[in-house]
Design a protein around this motif. Sequence first.
Motif, PDB file in Angstrom:
ATOM      1  N   LEU A   1       7.781  -7.466  -5.229  1.00 48.20           N
ATOM      2  CA  LEU A   1       8.744  -8.471  -4.782  1.00 48.20           C
ATOM      3  C   LEU A   1      10.045  -8.381  -5.573  1.00 48.20           C
ATOM      4  O   LEU A   1      11.125  -8.641  -5.037  1.00 48.20           O
ATOM      5  CB  LEU A   1       8.145  -9.865  -4.902  1.00 48.20           C
ATOM      6  CG  LEU A   1       7.027 -10.182  -3.905  1.00 48.20           C
ATOM      7  CD1 LEU A   1       6.352 -11.506  -4.256  1.00 48.20           C
ATOM      8  CD2 LEU A   1       7.561 -10.226  -2.473  1.00 48.20           C
ATOM      9  N   THR A   2       9.962  -8.015  -6.842  1.00 45.30           N
ATOM     10  CA  THR A   2      11.172  -7.849  -7.646  1.00 45.30           C
ATOM     11  C   THR A   2      12.023  -6.710  -7.093  1.00 45.30           C
ATOM     12  O   THR A   2      13.248  -6.831  -6.934  1.00 45.30           O
ATOM     13  CB  THR A   2      10.818  -7.568  -9.114  1.00 45.30           C
ATOM     14  OG1 THR A   2       9.989  -8.628  -9.611  1.00 45.30           O
ATOM     15  CG2 THR A   2      12.062  -7.466  -9.972  1.00 45.30           C
ATOM     16  N   ALA A   3      11.371  -5.592  -6.771  1.00 45.38           N
ATOM     17  CA  ALA A   3      12.090  -4.469  -6.181  1.00 45.38           C
ATOM     18  C   ALA A   3      12.660  -4.848  -4.814  1.00 45.38           C
ATOM     19  O   ALA A   3      13.802  -4.498  -4.482  1.00 45.38           O
ATOM     20  CB  ALA A   3      11.162  -3.265  -6.048  1.00 45.38           C
ATOM     21  N   ALA A   4      11.877  -5.578  -4.021  1.00 41.55           N
ATOM     22  CA  ALA A   4      12.353  -6.008  -2.706  1.00 41.55           C
ATOM     23  C   ALA A   4      13.538  -6.956  -2.834  1.00 41.55           C
ATOM     24  O   ALA A   4      14.480  -6.910  -2.030  1.00 41.55           O
ATOM     25  CB  ALA A   4      11.219  -6.681  -1.935  1.00 41.55           C
ATOM     26  N   ALA A   5      13.516  -7.808  -3.846  1.00 43.72           N
ATOM     27  CA  ALA A   5      14.627  -8.730  -4.070  1.00 43.72           C
ATOM     28  C   ALA A   5      15.910  -7.978  -4.393  1.00 43.72           C
ATOM     29  O   ALA A   5      17.005  -8.359  -3.959  1.00 43.72           O
ATOM     30  CB  ALA A   5      14.285  -9.697  -5.199  1.00 43.72           C
ATOM     31  N   ALA A   6      15.773  -6.896  -5.166  1.00 44.42           N
ATOM     32  CA  ALA A   6      16.954  -6.104  -5.523  1.00 44.42           C
ATOM     33  C   ALA A   6      17.462  -5.292  -4.337  1.00 44.42           C
ATOM     34  O   ALA A   6      18.666  -5.003  -4.250  1.00 44.42           O
ATOM     35  CB  ALA A   6      16.620  -5.180  -6.694  1.00 44.42           C
TER      36      ALA A   6
ATOM     37  N   VAL B   1       0.802  -1.214   0.000  1.00 44.97           N
ATOM     38  CA  VAL B   1       0.000   0.000   0.000  1.00 44.97           C
ATOM     39  C   VAL B   1       0.841   1.273   0.000  1.00 44.97           C
ATOM     40  O   VAL B   1       0.293   2.366  -0.170  1.00 44.97           O
ATOM     41  CB  VAL B   1      -0.968   0.020   1.208  1.00 44.97           C
ATOM     42  CG1 VAL B   1      -1.953  -1.139   1.112  1.00 44.97           C
ATOM     43  CG2 VAL B   1      -0.210  -0.023   2.530  1.00 44.97           C
ATOM     44  N   ARG B   2       2.136   1.153   0.175  1.00 43.07           N
ATOM     45  CA  ARG B   2       2.991   2.342   0.227  1.00 43.07           C
ATOM     46  C   ARG B   2       3.804   2.474  -1.054  1.00 43.07           C
ATOM     47  O   ARG B   2       4.445   1.512  -1.484  1.00 43.07           O
ATOM     48  CB  ARG B   2       3.943   2.264   1.420  1.00 43.07           C
ATOM     49  CG  ARG B   2       3.237   2.277   2.768  1.00 43.07           C
ATOM     50  CD  ARG B   2       4.225   2.316   3.912  1.00 43.07           C
ATOM     51  NE  ARG B   2       3.543   2.317   5.200  1.00 43.07           N
ATOM     52  CZ  ARG B   2       4.160   2.296   6.380  1.00 43.07           C
ATOM     53  NH1 ARG B   2       5.488   2.266   6.424  1.00 43.07           N
ATOM     54  NH2 ARG B   2       3.464   2.295   7.509  1.00 43.07           N
ATOM     55  N   PRO B   3       3.808   3.651  -1.673  1.00 42.23           N
ATOM     56  CA  PRO B   3       4.686   3.857  -2.827  1.00 42.23           C
ATOM     57  C   PRO B   3       6.130   3.521  -2.451  1.00 42.23           C
ATOM     58  O   PRO B   3       6.573   3.760  -1.320  1.00 42.23           O
ATOM     59  CB  PRO B   3       4.509   5.345  -3.146  1.00 42.23           C
ATOM     60  CG  PRO B   3       3.146   5.676  -2.619  1.00 42.23           C
ATOM     61  CD  PRO B   3       2.989   4.846  -1.378  1.00 42.23           C
ATOM     62  N   TRP B   4       6.860   2.979  -3.405  1.00 41.00           N
ATOM     63  CA  TRP B   4       8.222   2.493  -3.141  1.00 41.00           C
ATOM     64  C   TRP B   4       9.120   3.587  -2.578  1.00 41.00           C
ATOM     65  O   TRP B   4       9.906   3.336  -1.657  1.00 41.00           O
ATOM     66  CB  TRP B   4       8.806   1.919  -4.428  1.00 41.00           C
ATOM     67  CG  TRP B   4      10.060   1.136  -4.206  1.00 41.00           C
ATOM     68  CD1 TRP B   4      11.332   1.464  -4.592  1.00 41.00           C
ATOM     69  CD2 TRP B   4      10.172  -0.130  -3.544  1.00 41.00           C
ATOM     70  NE1 TRP B   4      12.227   0.491  -4.219  1.00 41.00           N
ATOM     71  CE2 TRP B   4      11.537  -0.502  -3.560  1.00 41.00           C
ATOM     72  CE3 TRP B   4       9.256  -0.982  -2.927  1.00 41.00           C
ATOM     73  CZ2 TRP B   4      12.004  -1.683  -2.996  1.00 41.00           C
ATOM     74  CZ3 TRP B   4       9.712  -2.164  -2.368  1.00 41.00           C
ATOM     75  CH2 TRP B   4      11.073  -2.495  -2.401  1.00 41.00           C
ATOM     76  N   ARG B   5       9.008   4.786  -3.092  1.00 36.59           N
ATOM     77  CA  ARG B   5       9.878   5.887  -2.656  1.00 36.59           C
ATOM     78  C   ARG B   5       9.310   6.662  -1.467  1.00 36.59           C
ATOM     79  O   ARG B   5       9.905   7.639  -1.018  1.00 36.59           O
ATOM     80  CB  ARG B   5      10.149   6.840  -3.822  1.00 36.59           C
ATOM     81  CG  ARG B   5      11.019   6.218  -4.908  1.00 36.59           C
ATOM     82  CD  ARG B   5      11.230   7.174  -6.077  1.00 36.59           C
ATOM     83  NE  ARG B   5      12.142   6.624  -7.066  1.00 36.59           N
ATOM     84  CZ  ARG B   5      11.786   5.753  -8.008  1.00 36.59           C
ATOM     85  NH1 ARG B   5      10.521   5.346  -8.078  1.00 36.59           N
ATOM     86  NH2 ARG B   5      12.672   5.293  -8.871  1.00 36.59           N
TER      87      ARG B   5
ATOM     88  N   GLY C   1       7.788   2.480   1.099  1.00 33.00           N
ATOM     89  CA  GLY C   1       7.662   1.085   0.689  1.00 33.00           C
ATOM     90  C   GLY C   1       8.980   0.330   0.771  1.00 33.00           C
ATOM     91  O   GLY C   1       9.067  -0.723   1.399  1.00 33.00           O
ATOM     92  N   ARG C   2      10.008   0.883   0.156  1.00 32.29           N
ATOM     93  CA  ARG C   2      11.329   0.238   0.178  1.00 32.29           C
ATOM     94  C   ARG C   2      11.830   0.070   1.607  1.00 32.29           C
ATOM     95  O   ARG C   2      12.377  -0.977   1.971  1.00 32.29           O
ATOM     96  CB  ARG C   2      12.318   1.066  -0.644  1.00 32.29           C
ATOM     97  CG  ARG C   2      13.741   0.511  -0.680  1.00 32.29           C
ATOM     98  CD  ARG C   2      14.621   1.396  -1.566  1.00 32.29           C
ATOM     99  NE  ARG C   2      15.956   0.853  -1.710  1.00 32.29           N
ATOM    100  CZ  ARG C   2      16.976   1.100  -0.875  1.00 32.29           C
ATOM    101  NH1 ARG C   2      16.767   1.885   0.187  1.00 32.29           N
ATOM    102  NH2 ARG C   2      18.164   0.567  -1.078  1.00 32.29           N
ATOM    103  N   ASP C   3      11.636   1.086   2.424  1.00 30.61           N
ATOM    104  CA  ASP C   3      12.141   1.048   3.797  1.00 30.61           C
ATOM    105  C   ASP C   3      11.519  -0.100   4.596  1.00 30.61           C
ATOM    106  O   ASP C   3      12.179  -0.682   5.471  1.00 30.61           O
ATOM    107  CB  ASP C   3      11.856   2.373   4.500  1.00 30.61           C
ATOM    108  CG  ASP C   3      12.631   3.535   3.896  1.00 30.61           C
ATOM    109  OD1 ASP C   3      13.633   3.282   3.194  1.00 30.61           O
ATOM    110  OD2 ASP C   3      12.230   4.699   4.120  1.00 30.61           O
TER     111      ASP C   3
END
Length: 301
Positions: A57-62, A12-16, A19-21
């Motif tokens: 999940l792809t972004a989280a994997a990176a 639910v949170r934008p990556w920037r 979300g990433r955090d």
Amino acid sequence: MTPRLSTVILPVRPWREGGRDQWLRAEQLGFHTAYTYDHLSWRTFRDGPWFGAVPTLTAAAAATGTLRLGTLVTSPNFRHPVPFAKELITLDDISGGRITLGIGAGGNGFDATALGQEPWTPRERADHFAEFVPLLDRLLTENVVSHHGTRYSAEEVRNIPGCAQRPRLPFAVAATGPRGMKLAARHGQAWVTTGDPKLFEDGTPDQSLEALRGQLGRLDHALAEIGREPGAVEKILLTGFTPERNTLLESVDAFVDFAGRHLELGFTELVIHAPIPDSDFAADQNVFEAIATEALAQLGG
């Protein structure tokens, strides 16, 4: 088996914008796995931000290096096994073999009609699931697959080089009924439950434990029927849907009490939701993090 504590991060949170955090923090806190829901939208979050599971999940994997990642759960409601297998192989490659596929038959929520179809009956959902799982298993383990079934087809589909994990990434099969239990027993490396939905509103903790005991017994029976040992399949409880849901994350002690009773029952992995303010998953972030770092130590894990 050492018990595991994992988390669910709803997309639910934008990556920037945090979300990433969240994914990085899950790794820092030592969670075994961080899962996300695989829906097009979900319940009270329907009219707010909601991002796709596979890109997330792809972004989280990176972004992470050791944290396992996965869906909890994917369903046939809007997925087709052929393109989905290609996405999973790619995701497993990018993550370096850190993906677990949580997979279930799906429900009658927004996903069930998003593609313009009538919602499937429970029997139709079970029928799709019974064909989806074995075909996906083949697509992730065989270089060339053809299949002409009642609900899905594949024509000389290539999935080279296959998964980074061999023979494929693990399946965590969500099931409570007899047909789903058989799929979990035959194809699963893990089994997932949220408890008995009939006890969600008015059930007691003791009734919930007894219902879960019955589910575990039915899984063991399904495993025995095909000659697999009970310990061959991990038992995952996705928390937040049992009668204790409102007190579960109030304190470390409350969670340790809950966890102890359910680990004693036979569960090997407990999954808690990362807090989301002003939602059904609102909780104190500090308590959530204390549970992550202290609960298993108190349980001797």
